[in-house]
Design a protein around this motif. Sequence first.
Motif, PDB file in Angstrom:
ATOM      1  N   THR A   1      23.071  48.971  46.253  1.00 12.47           N
ATOM      2  CA  THR A   1      24.237  49.207  47.111  1.00 12.47           C
ATOM      3  C   THR A   1      23.889  49.138  48.597  1.00 12.47           C
ATOM      4  O   THR A   1      24.606  48.527  49.396  1.00 12.47           O
ATOM      5  N   ASP A   2      22.773  49.797  48.972  1.00 17.16           N
ATOM      6  CA  ASP A   2      22.441  49.974  50.389  1.00 17.16           C
ATOM      7  C   ASP A   2      21.580  48.852  50.953  1.00 17.16           C
ATOM      8  O   ASP A   2      21.191  48.915  52.124  1.00 17.16           O
ATOM      9  N   TYR A   3      21.261  47.832  50.167  1.00 15.48           N
ATOM     10  CA  TYR A   3      20.493  46.697  50.689  1.00 15.48           C
ATOM     11  C   TYR A   3      21.187  45.387  50.365  1.00 15.48           C
ATOM     12  O   TYR A   3      21.953  44.852  51.162  1.00 15.48           O
ATOM     13  N   CYS A   4      20.902  44.853  49.194  1.00 17.95           N
ATOM     14  CA  CYS A   4      21.400  43.494  48.941  1.00 17.95           C
ATOM     15  C   CYS A   4      22.897  43.446  48.683  1.00 17.95           C
ATOM     16  O   CYS A   4      23.553  42.479  49.056  1.00 17.95           O
ATOM     17  N   VAL A   5      23.456  44.479  48.069  1.00 14.90           N
ATOM     18  CA  VAL A   5      24.911  44.485  47.896  1.00 14.90           C
ATOM     19  C   VAL A   5      25.579  44.580  49.269  1.00 14.90           C
ATOM     20  O   VAL A   5      26.467  43.790  49.605  1.00 14.90           O
ATOM     21  N   LEU A   6      25.129  45.524  50.097  1.00 13.63           N
ATOM     22  CA  LEU A   6      25.711  45.710  51.431  1.00 13.63           C
ATOM     23  C   LEU A   6      25.665  44.412  52.244  1.00 13.63           C
ATOM     24  O   LEU A   6      26.675  43.982  52.819  1.00 13.63           O
ATOM     25  N   ASN A   7      24.515  43.786  52.287  1.00 11.37           N
ATOM     26  CA  ASN A   7      24.371  42.598  53.136  1.00 11.37           C
ATOM     27  C   ASN A   7      25.106  41.391  52.572  1.00 11.37           C
ATOM     28  O   ASN A   7      25.627  40.567  53.330  1.00 11.37           O
ATOM     29  N   THR A   8      25.177  41.312  51.252  1.00  9.16           N
ATOM     30  CA  THR A   8      25.937  40.224  50.634  1.00  9.16           C
ATOM     31  C   THR A   8      27.429  40.402  50.896  1.00  9.16           C
ATOM     32  O   THR A   8      28.140  39.432  51.210  1.00  9.16           O
ATOM     33  N   VAL A   9      27.904  41.644  50.802  1.00 10.94           N
ATOM     34  CA  VAL A   9      29.325  41.918  51.063  1.00 10.94           C
ATOM     35  C   VAL A   9      29.656  41.653  52.537  1.00 10.94           C
ATOM     36  O   VAL A   9      30.688  41.046  52.848  1.00 10.94           O
ATOM     37  N   ARG A  10      28.783  42.087  53.439  1.00  6.78           N
ATOM     38  CA  ARG A  10      29.012  41.792  54.867  1.00  6.78           C
ATOM     39  C   ARG A  10      29.214  40.293  55.089  1.00  6.78           C
ATOM     40  O   ARG A  10      30.162  39.875  55.758  1.00  6.78           O
ATOM     41  N   ASP A  11      28.310  39.494  54.523  1.00  4.47           N
ATOM     42  CA  ASP A  11      28.407  38.041  54.748  1.00  4.47           C
ATOM     43  C   ASP A  11      29.627  37.454  54.058  1.00  4.47           C
ATOM     44  O   ASP A  11      30.297  36.579  54.598  1.00  4.47           O
ATOM     45  N   ALA A  12      29.937  37.938  52.861  1.00  2.15           N
ATOM     46  CA  ALA A  12      31.117  37.429  52.155  1.00  2.15           C
ATOM     47  C   ALA A  12      32.372  37.653  53.001  1.00  2.15           C
ATOM     48  O   ALA A  12      33.219  36.760  53.128  1.00  2.15           O
ATOM     49  N   LEU A  13      32.480  38.842  53.575  1.00  2.00           N
ATOM     50  CA  LEU A  13      33.664  39.141  54.394  1.00  2.00           C
ATOM     51  C   LEU A  13      33.672  38.309  55.673  1.00  2.00           C
ATOM     52  O   LEU A  13      34.717  37.822  56.099  1.00  2.00           O
ATOM     53  N   LYS A  14      32.494  38.117  56.275  1.00  2.00           N
ATOM     54  CA  LYS A  14      32.409  37.262  57.472  1.00  2.00           C
ATOM     55  C   LYS A  14      32.844  35.837  57.153  1.00  2.00           C
ATOM     56  O   LYS A  14      33.447  35.157  57.986  1.00  2.00           O
ATOM     57  N   LEU A  15      32.520  35.415  55.931  1.00  2.00           N
ATOM     58  CA  LEU A  15      32.877  34.057  55.505  1.00  2.00           C
ATOM     59  C   LEU A  15      34.304  33.978  54.971  1.00  2.00           C
ATOM     60  O   LEU A  15      34.738  32.953  54.463  1.00  2.00           O
ATOM     61  N   ARG A  16      35.029  35.098  55.064  1.00  2.00           N
ATOM     62  CA  ARG A  16      36.457  35.142  54.747  1.00  2.00           C
ATOM     63  C   ARG A  16      36.774  35.157  53.256  1.00  2.00           C
ATOM     64  O   ARG A  16      37.892  34.826  52.846  1.00  2.00           O
ATOM     65  N   TYR A  17      35.799  35.530  52.444  1.00  2.00           N
ATOM     66  CA  TYR A  17      36.127  35.816  51.044  1.00  2.00           C
ATOM     67  C   TYR A  17      36.738  37.209  50.988  1.00  2.00           C
ATOM     68  O   TYR A  17      36.375  38.080  51.763  1.00  2.00           O
ATOM     69  N   ARG A  18      37.684  37.378  50.077  1.00  2.00           N
ATOM     70  CA  ARG A  18      38.112  38.734  49.798  1.00  2.00           C
ATOM     71  C   ARG A  18      37.101  39.352  48.833  1.00  2.00           C
ATOM     72  O   ARG A  18      36.545  38.643  47.987  1.00  2.00           O
ATOM     73  N   VAL A  19      36.872  40.645  48.968  1.00  2.00           N
ATOM     74  CA  VAL A  19      35.819  41.296  48.189  1.00  2.00           C
ATOM     75  C   VAL A  19      36.369  42.493  47.426  1.00  2.00           C
ATOM     76  O   VAL A  19      36.972  43.399  48.015  1.00  2.00           O
ATOM     77  N   LEU A  20      36.147  42.465  46.110  1.00  2.00           N
ATOM     78  CA  LEU A  20      36.404  43.617  45.251  1.00  2.00           C
ATOM     79  C   LEU A  20      35.043  44.235  44.950  1.00  2.00           C
ATOM     80  O   LEU A  20      34.208  43.612  44.288  1.00  2.00           O
ATOM     81  N   LEU A  21      34.811  45.411  45.479  1.00  2.00           N
ATOM     82  CA  LEU A  21      33.539  46.087  45.282  1.00  2.00           C
ATOM     83  C   LEU A  21      33.634  46.938  44.019  1.00  2.00           C
ATOM     84  O   LEU A  21      34.397  47.904  43.977  1.00  2.00           O
ATOM     85  N   VAL A  22      32.881  46.549  43.010  1.00  2.00           N
ATOM     86  CA  VAL A  22      33.006  47.216  41.710  1.00  2.00           C
ATOM     87  C   VAL A  22      32.154  48.479  41.708  1.00  2.00           C
ATOM     88  O   VAL A  22      30.941  48.443  41.477  1.00  2.00           O
ATOM     89  N   ARG A  23      32.799  49.588  41.971  1.00  2.00           N
ATOM     90  CA  ARG A  23      32.084  50.822  42.293  1.00  2.00           C
ATOM     91  C   ARG A  23      31.251  51.387  41.151  1.00  2.00           C
ATOM     92  O   ARG A  23      30.209  51.993  41.384  1.00  2.00           O
ATOM     93  N   ASP A  24      31.700  51.186  39.920  1.00  2.00           N
ATOM     94  CA  ASP A  24      30.893  51.700  38.816  1.00  2.00           C
ATOM     95  C   ASP A  24      29.769  50.735  38.436  1.00  2.00           C
ATOM     96  O   ASP A  24      28.960  51.042  37.563  1.00  2.00           O
ATOM     97  N   ALA A  25      29.675  49.603  39.125  1.00  2.00           N
ATOM     98  CA  ALA A  25      28.661  48.598  38.803  1.00  2.00           C
ATOM     99  C   ALA A  25      27.691  48.389  39.961  1.00  2.00           C
ATOM    100  O   ALA A  25      27.085  47.325  40.093  1.00  2.00           O
ATOM    101  N   ILE A  26      27.537  49.416  40.815  1.00  2.00           N
ATOM    102  CA  ILE A  26      26.541  49.367  41.887  1.00  2.00           C
ATOM    103  C   ILE A  26      25.762  50.677  41.898  1.00  2.00           C
ATOM    104  O   ILE A  26      26.286  51.721  41.525  1.00  2.00           O
ATOM    105  N   ARG A  27      24.496  50.626  42.323  1.00  2.00           N
ATOM    106  CA  ARG A  27      23.662  51.824  42.494  1.00  2.00           C
ATOM    107  C   ARG A  27      22.784  51.622  43.725  1.00  2.00           C
ATOM    108  O   ARG A  27      22.409  50.500  44.039  1.00  2.00           O
TER     109      ARG A  27
END
Length: 197
Positions: free
Chosen positions: A141-167
């Motif tokens: 959650t705090d490394y690769c998920v965070l940075n991947t989500v940041r870039d996805a949003l910058k690239l204008r993808y909509r993001v559904l963060l699956v909360r029970d599927a991250i640690r």
Amino acid sequence: MEQNKHIALRAGDALLLVDVQNDFLPGGALAVPHGDEVIVPLNRLIERFGVHGLPVYATRDWHPVGHCSFRERGGPWPPHCLADTRGARFPTQLALPEGAVVISKATTPDKDTYSGFEGTDLDERLRERSVQRLAIGGLATDYCVLNTVRDALKLRYRVLLVRDAIRAVEVHAGDGERAIAEMEARGALSVDSGNLA
Ligand code: VGL
Ligand code: ZN
């Protein structure tokens, strides 16, 4: 937070699994606490996306020997996810479909990247399938998920963060919650895997 809202999967959606690899699971070289718990919800999502004929992407940390992120070179981490070793492999319990697109990252010795978009063709691969919205789960959650989500949003993808599927790794207590708060503030929508269908 709208974790309890039902969300219908549709054309333009894709599932993105972030670094679900043996070394990040309990017993691995860089174990994420409870990292194995992401597998059941992710398998459920893999099944759902498959039913809809929607694509699945999986990033993997894929480091060379002597990678700059390793402690022996002054980096923050023990050696982990060495390319082509068991630790870098996806766990056998993860039901990756045959057509899943695998994206290797952080593959060169002198550069570390936490985002699945950085130095990879992930954006192109998503564009060629006209993907507009990403359901994202995985580690950490705090490394690769965070940075991947940041870039996805910058690239204008909509993001559904699956909360029970991250640690989270939680090098510092609270890192996981802070990462989630940041991703939501940037526009990610928190969802529960059970609400995606
Ligand atoms: C990761 C630490 C080091 C991750 C990768 O996948 O979150 N964390 N390398
Ligand atoms: Zn790494």
